[in-house]
Design a protein around this motif. Structure first.
Motif, short mmCIF file in Angstrom:
data_model
loop_
_atom_site.label_atom_id
_atom_site.label_comp_id
_atom_site.label_asym_id
_atom_site.label_seq_id
_atom_site.Cartn_x
_atom_site.Cartn_y
_atom_site.Cartn_z
N ASN A 200 -2.10 2.12 -6.64
CA ASN A 200 -2.62 1.61 -5.38
C ASN A 200 -2.34 2.52 -4.20
OD1 ASN A 200 -3.84 -0.78 -6.33
ND2 ASN A 200 -1.88 -1.82 -6.38
N ASP A 201 -1.43 3.48 -4.39
CA ASP A 201 -1.18 4.45 -3.32
C ASP A 201 -2.38 5.36 -3.10
OD1 ASP A 201 2.11 4.61 -2.64
OD2 ASP A 201 1.56 3.61 -4.50
N ILE A 202 -3.32 5.33 -4.04
CA ILE A 202 -4.52 6.16 -3.97
C ILE A 202 -5.78 5.31 -4.05
CG2 ILE A 202 -5.67 8.18 -5.00
CD1 ILE A 202 -3.02 8.46 -6.68
N LEU A 203 -5.70 4.22 -4.79
CA LEU A 203 -6.91 3.48 -5.18
C LEU A 203 -7.72 2.97 -3.98
CD1 LEU A 203 -8.59 2.35 -7.52
CD2 LEU A 203 -7.18 0.29 -7.42
N GLY A 204 -7.05 2.40 -2.99
CA GLY A 204 -7.79 1.87 -1.85
C GLY A 204 -8.60 2.93 -1.13
N TYR A 205 -8.04 4.13 -1.04
CA TYR A 205 -8.77 5.24 -0.44
C TYR A 205 -10.01 5.55 -1.25
CZ TYR A 205 -9.72 9.97 1.31
OH TYR A 205 -10.33 11.08 1.84
N ALA A 206 -9.86 5.59 -2.56
CA ALA A 206 -10.98 5.95 -3.42
C ALA A 206 -12.06 4.87 -3.43
CB ALA A 206 -10.48 6.21 -4.84
N THR A 207 -11.67 3.60 -3.60
CA THR A 207 -12.67 2.54 -3.69
C THR A 207 -13.39 2.33 -2.36
OG1 THR A 207 -10.98 0.85 -3.25
CG2 THR A 207 -11.53 1.31 -5.57
N SER A 208 -12.78 2.74 -1.26
CA SER A 208 -13.44 2.63 0.05
C SER A 208 -14.33 3.82 0.34
CB SER A 208 -12.39 2.49 1.16
OG SER A 208 -11.71 3.72 1.37
N GLY A 209 -14.51 4.68 -0.67
CA GLY A 209 -15.33 5.87 -0.45
C GLY A 209 -14.66 6.89 0.44
N GLY A 210 -13.33 6.83 0.53
CA GLY A 210 -12.61 7.80 1.33
C GLY A 210 -12.65 7.50 2.82
N THR A 211 -12.89 6.24 3.18
CA THR A 211 -12.94 5.91 4.61
C THR A 211 -11.55 5.84 5.23
OG1 THR A 211 -12.98 3.53 4.11
CG2 THR A 211 -15.10 4.64 4.39
N GLY A 212 -10.52 5.82 4.39
CA GLY A 212 -9.16 5.83 4.90
C GLY A 212 -8.73 7.24 5.27
N LYS A 213 -7.43 7.44 5.33
CA LYS A 213 -6.87 8.73 5.74
C LYS A 213 -5.86 9.22 4.72
CE LYS A 213 -4.44 10.94 9.63
NZ LYS A 213 -3.83 10.71 10.97
N ASP A 214 -5.90 10.49 4.44
CA ASP A 214 -4.86 11.10 3.63
C ASP A 214 -3.64 11.28 4.53
OD1 ASP A 214 -3.21 12.55 1.99
OD2 ASP A 214 -4.67 14.13 1.54
N GLN A 215 -2.58 10.52 4.27
CA GLN A 215 -1.42 10.51 5.16
C GLN A 215 -0.38 11.58 4.82
OE1 GLN A 215 -1.04 8.99 7.89
NE2 GLN A 215 -2.35 7.19 7.89
N LYS A 216 -0.79 12.61 4.12
CA LYS A 216 0.14 13.69 3.79
C LYS A 216 0.75 14.24 5.08
CE LYS A 216 0.48 17.99 1.15
NZ LYS A 216 -0.26 18.97 0.31
N GLY A 217 2.07 14.27 5.11
CA GLY A 217 2.78 14.73 6.30
C GLY A 217 3.27 13.60 7.19
N ASN A 218 2.79 12.38 6.96
CA ASN A 218 3.24 11.22 7.72
C ASN A 218 4.24 10.44 6.88
OD1 ASN A 218 3.63 8.90 9.19
ND2 ASN A 218 1.48 8.29 9.26
N LEU A 219 5.48 10.45 7.30
CA LEU A 219 6.55 9.85 6.51
C LEU A 219 6.83 8.40 6.89
CD1 LEU A 219 9.06 12.84 6.37
CD2 LEU A 219 7.20 12.28 4.81
N ASN A 220 5.99 7.80 7.70
CA ASN A 220 6.20 6.42 8.14
C ASN A 220 5.12 5.50 7.58
OD1 ASN A 220 6.87 4.03 9.39
ND2 ASN A 220 6.31 4.71 11.46
N PRO A 221 5.34 4.88 6.43
CA PRO A 221 4.31 4.04 5.82
C PRO A 221 3.96 2.81 6.66
CG PRO A 221 6.38 3.82 4.64
CD PRO A 221 6.55 4.96 5.60
N ALA A 222 4.80 2.47 7.61
CA ALA A 222 4.48 1.34 8.48
C ALA A 222 3.24 1.61 9.31
CB ALA A 222 5.67 1.02 9.40
N THR A 223 2.87 2.87 9.44
CA THR A 223 1.69 3.24 10.22
C THR A 223 0.44 3.40 9.36
OG1 THR A 223 2.11 5.64 10.03
CG2 THR A 223 3.17 4.46 11.86
N TYR A 224 0.58 3.20 8.05
CA TYR A 224 -0.55 3.40 7.14
C TYR A 224 -1.50 2.20 7.17
CZ TYR A 224 2.24 7.04 4.71
OH TYR A 224 2.99 8.14 4.39
N ALA A 225 -2.78 2.48 7.00
CA ALA A 225 -3.76 1.42 6.74
C ALA A 225 -3.81 1.16 5.24
CB ALA A 225 -5.12 1.82 7.27
N GLY A 226 -4.42 0.05 4.87
CA GLY A 226 -4.45 -0.34 3.47
C GLY A 226 -5.20 0.62 2.57
N ASN A 227 -6.15 1.39 3.13
CA ASN A 227 -6.95 2.31 2.32
C ASN A 227 -6.58 3.76 2.55
OD1 ASN A 227 -7.97 2.41 4.90
ND2 ASN A 227 -10.13 2.32 4.32
N ASP A 228 -5.33 3.99 2.94
CA ASP A 228 -4.85 5.36 3.12
C ASP A 228 -4.17 5.87 1.85
OD1 ASP A 228 -5.73 5.28 5.71
OD2 ASP A 228 -3.75 5.09 6.62
#
Length: 492
Positions: A200-228
């Motif tokens: 699920n750390d990847i799946l939401g990004y993929a199933t949303s067609g990549g509408t999320g964000k690749d959070q590489k470099g962001n070490l604060n998961p509290a700022t992540y969206a569900g499809n990142d």
């Protein structure tokens, strides 16, 4: 104006399903004919941690029969033959699937195949999130969980579910509002554990067609969206903390790596070129895109686009099969000049499964506005080659972490990525049955195109027990996958 042309979606699904309605029994014989043993493993107290796969989620829902057939439950049945204790599961209230929160439906019912397409079973869910179950529970698989969720306090707080701050499935059986999944596992003093987390750390990004964000470099998961996409260092930290907690008192275990989610039927079923046109329709469409194509050439003449990119962006239909037209945010942005980021999809792109019922539909009933043809598909319908690359880079990084920690801790390791690759390229054979990743008929995956079928879960359980046998000198026997159906019927 583009109007009155015909097209067809080429998505042939020749549905032939093999089902087995009999109760499955576990063979008590060992794999080598010797007395059954767990080897150097101790399986008296087994806990399973993970996401929807560990829980037994199937056909777009969690339901009781699916939970009974989870790979974790199948493994526990094998362990019971060698001294394993009870394996308690937080069962749903019915076989309809879905969830209620305060009486309101927040998750729909499961799918079944009606002879031509997957459809939802009738009925209303009866599993109420606010009805707390009495644990503790050995199966701690939580649908929707990401790696860092397993160590997040409050992830099972019922009060946070409506706001999206907690998980409704974990809220049903978390021991307290502030506990973590790992804490509830460790509190049971397990002697053995299975861990399969990270999909699920990847799946939401993929199933949303990549509408999320690749959070590489962001070490604060509290700022992540569900499809990142989860940063690999965040994943590594969470995974290390999980395993350290589980092994602190000497428990042994088995872990599994992650396949590329892009190999799932959700991404491989709908072709990139499903639009069939007559010569007249193609000519009419090309006339409609003439201004757009002319603008591309003007950009080239002005030095604002390369000739190669202009060629890539050119829309040109022909008689016969044609690729859908998509919006691609990775193209050079020239919208300020009135040139949108359109192109034809290619074999390097993946069209998501729900697009099968969207491509070719009309916008507002207008015959001139056809989705995927005269109206390009938005980003959420297609995973572009650049987005696929992001998914694969993250998966590879997660898998390095999983393998290194498994080796450092002396854990059994399941190579599931390679198995998934084989499923997509000819299939794998168990008990004389060739199982593939083909949607509906392949046998491995359920009707949501992401989660396993009953047979798929049996195969996964076998892969886990094989790894356990190899690492700990156990001799658990594989279950006969032919006894597990590939589709659930409408009524259970």
């Amino acid at each position: 104006m583009i109007k009155n042309f015909k097209w067809v979606l080429i998505a042939s699904l020749a549905f032939v399903a093999c089902n087995n309605d009999d109760e499955v029994t576990i063979d008590s014989n060992s794999s080598d004919g010797k007395p059954l043993t767990a080897g150097s493993a101790v399986v008296t107290k087994y806990v399973a941690l993970g996401d929807s796969y560990a829980a037994g989620y199937s056909d777009n829902a969690l339901f009781k029969t699916g939970q009974e057939g989870s790979y974790a439950n199948i493994i526990a049945q094998q362990f019971a033959l060698a001294g394993g204790g009870d394996f308690k599961t937080p069962f749903m209230a019915d076989n309809v699937g879905g969830l209620l929160l305060g009486g309101n439906v927040i998750a729909g019912t499961r799918l079944y195949f009606n002879g031509s397409a997957p459809v939802a079973v009738t009925g209303k869910p009866s599993t109420e999130v606010t009805t707390k179950l009495t644990g503790p529970f050995n199966n701690l698989g939580v649908p929707g969980a990401k790696s860092y969720h397993l160590v997040a306090p409050g992830y099972g707080n019922v009060a946070g579910v409506a706001a999206g701050l907690a998980n409704p499935y974990f809220a049903r059986f978390a021991t307290t509002a502030s506990t973590t999944v790992v804490a509830d596992a460790v509190a049971q003093d397990p002697t053995f554990f299975s861990l399969w987390i990270g999909g699920n750390d990847i799946l939401g990004y993929a199933t949303s067609g990549g509408t999320g964000k690749d959070q590489k470099g962001n070490l604060n998961p509290a700022t992540y969206a569900g499809n990142d996409i989860t940063d690999p260092n965040v994943f590594a930290s969470a995974y290390s903390n999980i395993v350290n907690a589980l092994t602190a008192k000497g428990a042994k275990g088995v872990v599994a790596n992650l396949p590329y989610v892009t190999a799932l039927p959700y991404f491989t079923t709908v072709p990139f070129n499903p639009v069939a046109l007559s010569a007249a329709a193609a000519t009419q469409l090309n006339a409609g895109y003439a201004t757009y194509n002319g603008g591309l050439q003007a950009m080239v003449n002005a030095g604002l686009l390369t000739a190669a990119e202009a060629t890539r962006r050119t829309i040109n239909f022909k008689a016969g099969a044609n690729a859908v037209v998509i919006v691609d945010s990775y193209l050079t942005d020239r919208t300020s000049f009135g040139i949108p980021s359109y192109r034809h999809a290619t074999a390097e792109d993946l069209v998501v499964l729900p697009a099968s019922s969207f491509i070719g539909t009309l916008v507002g009933g207008n015959a001139a506005a056809v989705n995927g043809v005269s109206v390009p598909l938005a980003d959420n319908w297609v995973l572009s080659k650049e987005e696929i690359a992001e998914v694969k880079v993250a998966t590879d990084a997660y898998n390095v972490t999983i393998k290194s920690i498994a080796d450092a801790k002396g854990l059994a390791f399941v190579e599931l990525k390679a198995v998934t690759d084989k499923l997509a390229s000819g299939g794998i054979v168990y008990d004389g049955y060739n199982t593939t990743s083909t949607f509906v008929t392949g046998g491995m995956f359920s009707l949501d195109g992401v989660h396993p079928s009953p047979r798929g879960y049996a195969i996964i359980a076998n892969l886990f027990t094989e790894a356990i046998n190899a690492k700990y000198g156990a001799n658990f026997k594989n279950v006969n996958v032919g006894l597990y159906r590939i589709l659930y019927p409408a009524s259970l």
